[in-house]
Write a protein that holds these residues in place. Sequence first.
Motif, PDB file in Angstrom:
ATOM      1  N   ASP A  58       0.845  -1.181   0.000  1.00  0.00           N
ATOM      2  CA  ASP A  58       0.000   0.000   0.000  1.00  0.00           C
ATOM      3  C   ASP A  58       0.885   1.237   0.000  1.00  0.00           C
ATOM      4  O   ASP A  58       2.017   1.183   0.480  1.00  0.00           O
ATOM      5  CB  ASP A  58      -0.888   0.023   1.256  1.00  0.00           C
ATOM      6  N   GLY A  59       0.355   2.327  -0.526  1.00  0.00           N
ATOM      7  CA  GLY A  59       1.091   3.579  -0.459  1.00  0.00           C
ATOM      8  C   GLY A  59       1.307   3.971   0.998  1.00  0.00           C
ATOM      9  O   GLY A  59       0.547   3.570   1.878  1.00  0.00           O
ATOM     10  N   GLN A  84       2.387  -3.027  -5.360  1.00  0.00           N
ATOM     11  CA  GLN A  84       1.383  -2.173  -4.726  1.00  0.00           C
ATOM     12  C   GLN A  84      -0.028  -2.538  -5.184  1.00  0.00           C
ATOM     13  O   GLN A  84      -0.283  -2.697  -6.373  1.00  0.00           O
ATOM     14  CB  GLN A  84       1.692  -0.720  -5.104  1.00  0.00           C
ATOM     15  N   VAL A  85      -0.962  -2.673  -4.237  1.00  0.00           N
ATOM     16  CA  VAL A  85      -2.358  -2.922  -4.612  1.00  0.00           C
ATOM     17  C   VAL A  85      -3.291  -1.785  -4.210  1.00  0.00           C
ATOM     18  O   VAL A  85      -4.435  -1.748  -4.639  1.00  0.00           O
ATOM     19  CB  VAL A  85      -2.905  -4.244  -4.015  1.00  0.00           C
ATOM     20  N   SER A  86      -2.821  -0.858  -3.372  1.00  0.00           N
ATOM     21  CA  SER A  86      -3.674   0.303  -3.095  1.00  0.00           C
ATOM     22  C   SER A  86      -2.827   1.542  -2.865  1.00  0.00           C
ATOM     23  O   SER A  86      -1.650   1.462  -2.529  1.00  0.00           O
ATOM     24  CB  SER A  86      -4.595   0.039  -1.896  1.00  0.00           C
ATOM     25  N   GLY A  87      -3.453   2.697  -3.071  1.00  0.00           N
ATOM     26  CA  GLY A  87      -2.742   3.970  -2.929  1.00  0.00           C
ATOM     27  C   GLY A  87      -2.353   4.497  -4.289  1.00  0.00           C
ATOM     28  O   GLY A  87      -1.795   3.771  -5.110  1.00  0.00           O
ATOM     29  N   ALA A  88      -2.662   5.786  -4.529  1.00  0.00           N
ATOM     30  CA  ALA A  88      -2.413   6.364  -5.845  1.00  0.00           C
ATOM     31  C   ALA A  88      -0.983   6.845  -6.002  1.00  0.00           C
ATOM     32  O   ALA A  88      -0.599   7.327  -7.060  1.00  0.00           O
ATOM     33  CB  ALA A  88      -3.380   7.516  -6.097  1.00  0.00           C
ATOM     34  N   GLN A  89      -0.182   6.738  -4.948  1.00  0.00           N
ATOM     35  CA  GLN A  89       1.230   7.080  -5.071  1.00  0.00           C
ATOM     36  C   GLN A  89       2.036   6.216  -4.102  1.00  0.00           C
ATOM     37  O   GLN A  89       1.460   5.581  -3.221  1.00  0.00           O
ATOM     38  CB  GLN A  89       1.481   8.564  -4.787  1.00  0.00           C
TER      39      GLN A  89
END
Lengths: 404, 343
Positions: A58-59, A84-89
């Motif tokens: 995750d981010g 990464q499976v979540s978080g836009a950065q």
Amino acid sequence: MKNLLLMTLLVLSSFSISAKQILLGPNSNSQEEIQEALIDLEPGDVLTLEPGEYFFEDGISLDVDDVIFEGSGIDDTILHFGDQVSGAQGLLVTSDGVTLRDFAVLDAKGDAIKVIGADGISMIRLRTEWTGGPKETNGAYGFYPVESKDVLIDGCVAIGASDAGIYVGQSQNIIVKNSVAQYNVAGIEIENSYYADVFDNLASHNTGGILVFDLPDLPQQGGHHVRVFRNKAINNDTDNFAPEGNIVGEVPRGTGIIIQANSDVEVFDNDIYGNGTVNLSIVTYGYETEDENYNPHPKSIQIHNNRFGDGGFDPDVGTGELAAILFELSDGDMPDIFWDGILPMNQILFGQPDDERLIISNNGDATFLTLNPIKYLLPFFDPVERDIQEYDGEVRPLPEVILN
Amino acid sequence: MKKTSLLLLIVFSITSLYAVDNELILEEKFPKKLSDFHFFKDTHAQIPSKGVLPYELISSLFSDYSYKQRWVYIPEGKKASFIKDKVFDFPVGSALIKTFYYPIDERNLSLGKKLMETRLLLRKQEGWEAVSYAWNENQDEAIIKKAGKTILTDWIDFKGENRSVRYRVPNKNQCKECHSNNDAVMPIGPKARNLNKIYDYQDESINQLTKWMKLDYIDNIQTDLNTPVDWEDDSHSLEERVRSYLDINCGHCHISTGGANSTGLYLDLTESRPTHLGINKKPVATGRGSGGHEFSISPGKADESILLYRMISTDPGVMMPESGRSLTHTEAIQMIEDWISSM
């Protein structure tokens, strides 16, 4: 006097007692451990990551003012976001007065390091990279401070971003220096921003090296006061790999520097060569907009004392319109410096105020091409003008950016 | 005499046991356990304590098909004040409580549910603070999770299909990603306009705002509220349903005072400028989120609209919202698709 000294000592020591340094090393629980440490930091604290490889699903994010988040070196502390499976950065910073230094963020699914609304952000000796080479599926931005003030990017490396390696948007008081941007679509991009100094950087093997842009319909627009100096914008030769729809998708491979729709931009003392389409372009925003507050035309642009080398030897006529138009206008004899010549209608008719004129001075034997808009509109006239001397003039240096 | 005082003592201790801990709401540190606040008489069954009032929103934000139960707590004798189109200005000491859960089987809710987390927004002296408590295996206590938590869970949906989800309890910073307005933490749901509907309190069925007025939580409101519609209720126009959905799902961030204001895409209910609503609007810093499309909304061309593309995607570098979702909201996608196609 003695009392004052004693008090100073007390204040200093109480400060050092309350500020903590937290040291973390890589382990299977790094995600949670680092995120928790970032949340628990208090102003003045330092979080240090030991050398090693850290893996994230995750981010991670930081929202505490006045802290330092550091690694042990750009090649030693590596934050991997490939799974990464979540978080836009990869890393998001939303607080003020933060220093990030000495680590690398690799293969983030979206942007690598995003900073929103910071009053003071220093990014020092950091690396953002997509390790699979230039690919459309790479994240958009390596370094992405936006809506921030007092932004320092120093000694950083940005590789493989599908939009811009180093992108500063809707910010003010900005220094980008001593950094390297390679194999991105745009190497370094200053967009809708005020007061930026971009110097001592290397922008090479991108699609376009250094971009100074302004776009409509945004909370902050009318970008102005940008100085680009002592950089190398050289050998930008990577095919444009931006996903379609993005403004940088229009940038032709082999562009050294582009200035679009800003005012008060000073470009000097740069080395600009090896760019197959054009070494430097000055252009108007090319789309229709209903934004009445937006000025699509560049003005008060000064280009002086740069060293231009070979350029225009391999124009990328397949990307956007610029290269194709320029190739046609120049009959294949591509200039070093191109200005599209487009002015507001009243200035076409009644002339341009002196302090808004384009100045091109002392650029060695750089070649030039522009269009005369009146001749362009009339039949039987050749609108192409190549006399660079017409743009010679006295340079009015812009002030240096000083960060608070 | 002795007996009476003993009885009084017992009554007193029981009441204080069931009374919300006003001090704890204001304290700087969060307690480890949710039950410490005494928001519930029965934590497991989620029976609220005195003064903790349930409420519902007309339309609700999509959170991976989880169900949500909401309560508001306003300290006795205090009032929230009405601000048009904004969240009520709740007095210091208030709490908004929201429990996320999945039914075992959506077709038969009596089979029970699995509690995931309870999120709190606490109105402290300096402003709102957000924190989340994740429920334990026994479902009898929820424990603070400042750094968030990943829970793999499943349920049977209304079609009888087995569904599974990688559910994310947000960390403290992620709370702020959505609950940020002018750089301060703010609630999203409890605006007067979102509460303007009938609710079945056990003793009466009554409009929620009327109830709040009766309880003296708020003063009388005498103005038009811009009430949204329930996006799932297809007796309303497509336009109204879509705007209500976009408002509650996107409008807290995509608003000039929200986290996504730098995009120039504004989706709150009061926005009326076509470009800012995304119509023929070029992306700004979208990267591969554009999916190769030129505009946020291309009228008539749903499959060329970035807005829809990002709502469908579950790729973290593309999807919208950026957090709080890992599944695609199929039913809403259909509605948005119909809406863009009809333009």
